[in-house]
Write a protein that holds these residues in place. Sequence first.
Motif, PDB file in Angstrom:
ATOM      1  N   SER A   1      15.216  -9.956  -2.432  1.00  0.00           N
ATOM      2  CA  SER A   1      13.889 -10.339  -2.866  1.00  0.00           C
ATOM      3  C   SER A   1      13.093  -9.177  -3.661  1.00  0.00           C
ATOM      4  O   SER A   1      13.114  -7.887  -3.246  1.00  0.00           O
ATOM      5  CB  SER A   1      13.056 -10.586  -1.360  1.00  0.00           C
ATOM      6  N   ASP A   2      12.124  -9.712  -4.647  1.00  0.00           N
ATOM      7  CA  ASP A   2      11.569  -8.737  -5.440  1.00  0.00           C
ATOM      8  C   ASP A   2      10.461  -8.106  -4.659  1.00  0.00           C
ATOM      9  O   ASP A   2       9.781  -7.113  -4.948  1.00  0.00           O
ATOM     10  CB  ASP A   2      10.907  -9.345  -6.397  1.00  0.00           C
ATOM     11  N   TYR A   3      10.083  -8.757  -3.364  1.00  0.00           N
ATOM     12  CA  TYR A   3       8.917  -8.183  -2.489  1.00  0.00           C
ATOM     13  C   TYR A   3       9.595  -7.500  -1.302  1.00  0.00           C
ATOM     14  O   TYR A   3       8.731  -7.634  -0.340  1.00  0.00           O
ATOM     15  CB  TYR A   3       8.211  -9.553  -2.201  1.00  0.00           C
TER      16      TYR A   3
END
Length: 986
Positions: free
Chosen positions: A918-920
Amino acid sequence: MSRAMQCQSCLPWAQLARSLAGSRGTRSVSMCAAAMPGPAGRCFLRKILRTSSISLPRGCVQYQGNSQESSAQPGSSRHGQSQLRNVAFSGAIKKHQKSLSAWFSHQPNEERQFGPSFSLDAVHVDPVIRESSLEEILKPSPDLTIQNQLQQPCRKVISLQNLFDVDACGRQVKNVVLYGTVGTGKSTLIKKMVVDWCHGRLPRFELVIPFSCEDLSHSHAHVSLRRLITKKYQHLRDVVPVLEASNLKVLFILNGLERLNLDFRLAGTELCCDPNEPVPPSAIVVNLLRKYLLPEASIIVTTRPSAVRRIPGKYVGRYAEICGFSDTNLQKLYFQMRLSQPGCSGEQSQDRSSAEQENLVEMLSRNLERHNQITAACFLPSYCWLVCTTLHFLYFTRTVPPSQTLTGIYTSFLRLNFSGEVVDSTDPTHISMMKYVAKTVGKLAYEGVMSRKICFSEEDLRQCFEVEMKTESELNLLEVFRSDVFRFFLSPCVQPGKEHTFVFTIPAMQEYLAALYVVLGEKKTLVQRVGKELSEVIGKVSEDVAVVVNIISKVLPLRFLPVLFNLLKIFPRYFSRVSGKDKDAIAHTMAQELFKEEDYYNDDVLDQINSSILGVEGPMRHPDEAPDDEVFELFPIFMGGILSRRNRAILEQLGCSIKNLAAFEIAKAMKKTVIRKGRRGLPPSELMDYLFFLHEFQNERFTAEAVRSLRAVNLSSVKMTPLKCSVLASVMSTTCHEVEELNLTSCNLDSGSLRTLFPVLLRCKALHLQLNSLGSDACKEIRDLLLHDKCVVSSLRLANNPVGEQGAQYLAEALAKNRSLTQLSLLHTGLGDPGAEAIAQHLAENQHLQELNLGYNSLTDTAALRVVEVAKRHETLDKVHLYFNDISEDGKRALDSLRMDRDGVRALVFLTAGTDVSDYWSHILSVVQRNLPFWDRDRVRQHLALLLQDLESSRSQTANPWRKAKFLRVESEVKKMLGKLQDGSL
């Protein structure tokens, strides 16, 4: 030998010992006298005695004739007239009692202003009264040594009701001298005596007539005793003509004898036995004490120790010294009675206020038992009043009117003790007591602040008090000060190893007097002092010299004389410009002390004051342990507070004049220093001090300019008491500009705090309210805030608050109609599925929210998917945080299928997004690490294990080496966090 000396010499030691032993357990506690000890009554008592002239209608029965005429009448007639006279006397005296009770029941303005107003029947604890002797009083004044300043044990304690009992020789006592240093409770004791008599609790006397010696000292016209009494108490005009013949048991009270210059020599004051003969007021007092005028009347005189010897010993039947609260149990009793009064806690609920009052009393009692410096301070009843007033200010202030400042409390406290007081009424200079204190004790205080010192040796005292003494008058003033006032400000240190030093009785008083010393301009160099005196001399004679020079220049051709004189006149103007630099120096000192970097991470000043009164809970410091550096952060705040208009007006009454022009110039100079330095990023506690300084300064224009420069206000971890919330609201209300960010994380806020701060919160774009135990009641306040038409809040963080289902309902109602909010964080707020459902139900009506955090709220698949479904249809909401919830694998797959380009929303649930990281992921882990101290560690460990399992599963499903490397990196971060959790290092 005088009668008093003979009586003392006959007094057996066994009787003294029995008296002392019995007095400890039998101190009287009265519920019918002044709520405020000694200092609180003095100036008000003078006002009462000056203004108690009340006109009442003349009684319907009037006595006529005298005792000789009555004796010539037949028996029945004499008996009838006696009855009529008794009725007339009784009516007049009852009116007198009613008037005195009304006047003496009034409380000073300070009592009503700085706390709940108590009636005279509310609280009173009698101070210790010790019978003294003329020999003790006539001893030479002690040197400034620790042995002579320590409290002396009370050898013979006597109660107020027994002051006029027979002496040790069996003689009836008629004249009593009651003396004590400033602050021991003389005036309050007199008020108690008067009120007791008015309520029938002093049956020994049938009539009590109080006088203020300060009032008598201002009267220079000749007046008779009869006229003097009727002038003050007009309702006694039927009683006064027959005072001598009526055999009434009369008590005269003469309060503040040090204000009168009495001369007991026959050459100085002639004998007078006629109450109708006009004489100077001082002659009336002398002849009353001589027992030449109304010899059967009893007299009680109150005075400071230095003035006791003005009355010859042969005219005194008993000397009594007020020793204050020399017993710690009396101090505890006073605090218990004062702080437990109904209404002390303001508008709080009864249960909560009662618990807080009991907690305060308990903490204060424990601190007194430790025999800290506060125990020595509360030896003086006046300081007990100051402690109670300060605690009321710190704990029970819900709104802060301009008149309520800490500086105002200390200034008013000094007015209660020193209003109208001069050092020595016999000295021709008549220097005010407060002015003398500011010049001498203020110098000692200032030098202590500059050198970070609170303990002073005897050499330090001599340097400040005796070095500049040049005349006999100055030495006499010092002698009076040492006798009457020294122990009010300085007391022996109680710390082990420092017994031979002195400290300020109340620590904050050192900083107040140092601030007063600087603001009054007493801190001058030798050049400045000489220049000022020379400038004043030249300025005074310049006009006369100008006239003479002009005449001479017209007669004689000495044209250079006017030129020379004009050059001479330049000096005062030049010196006034140079002296203006003093104001810059004061402003520079204020800024330098206010923003000291070494004080940046101390507690804020209000917490420091609280600790100095209630003590610090925990293990006591070892005697060999190095002490912390002394902190003087109140010093610049007091400097600003003293410059406020109200405090300058009070100090003017005390003889300490600060001109408006001087205050204006200092404020102007402060703009260059204080405001400029205040723009820098300050730590939270230091910023709170800065805001408190602006509140104390009470200069709205200056405060507005300073506040406009504060775009971000970070008060995180500052315990925001109701007082601090009121100060913040008061200071920020001077402008209407928008605040970019207000950080109130972990500030012990509640619904009352939010209510106080409501006008400020409306103007804040980013509002941080994490970690404040804000429940449903607080959420109701937040709902009203978000629904206000002037609300500009765009980012609201409520993480780690017990919002619950009901609180979520209030917030959901606010979301439906709010137009400013774009980010809302409800991380770890105990919403559960019902709370999330309430949010989802009203979310569709919102049109501005962009990011919603519902992480760590025990949401199941149903609630999470319901929120996401609503978010997909929302116009602006593009990010929903759902990590650390109870979401199953099926729910995870459903949420993973969301696509930003297709569904318009991103759900942050795990560290993976399908077969990729995930980018987060870093954001999620940083949130976990930041909040870990406030979360359940076992539950966090379980969630991290699930995240790690999900990472390993996703990594096995991808063949892309780049993605595998990314998975391995994130896995290492999670394993590292789990390892730190295992060993307790995180």
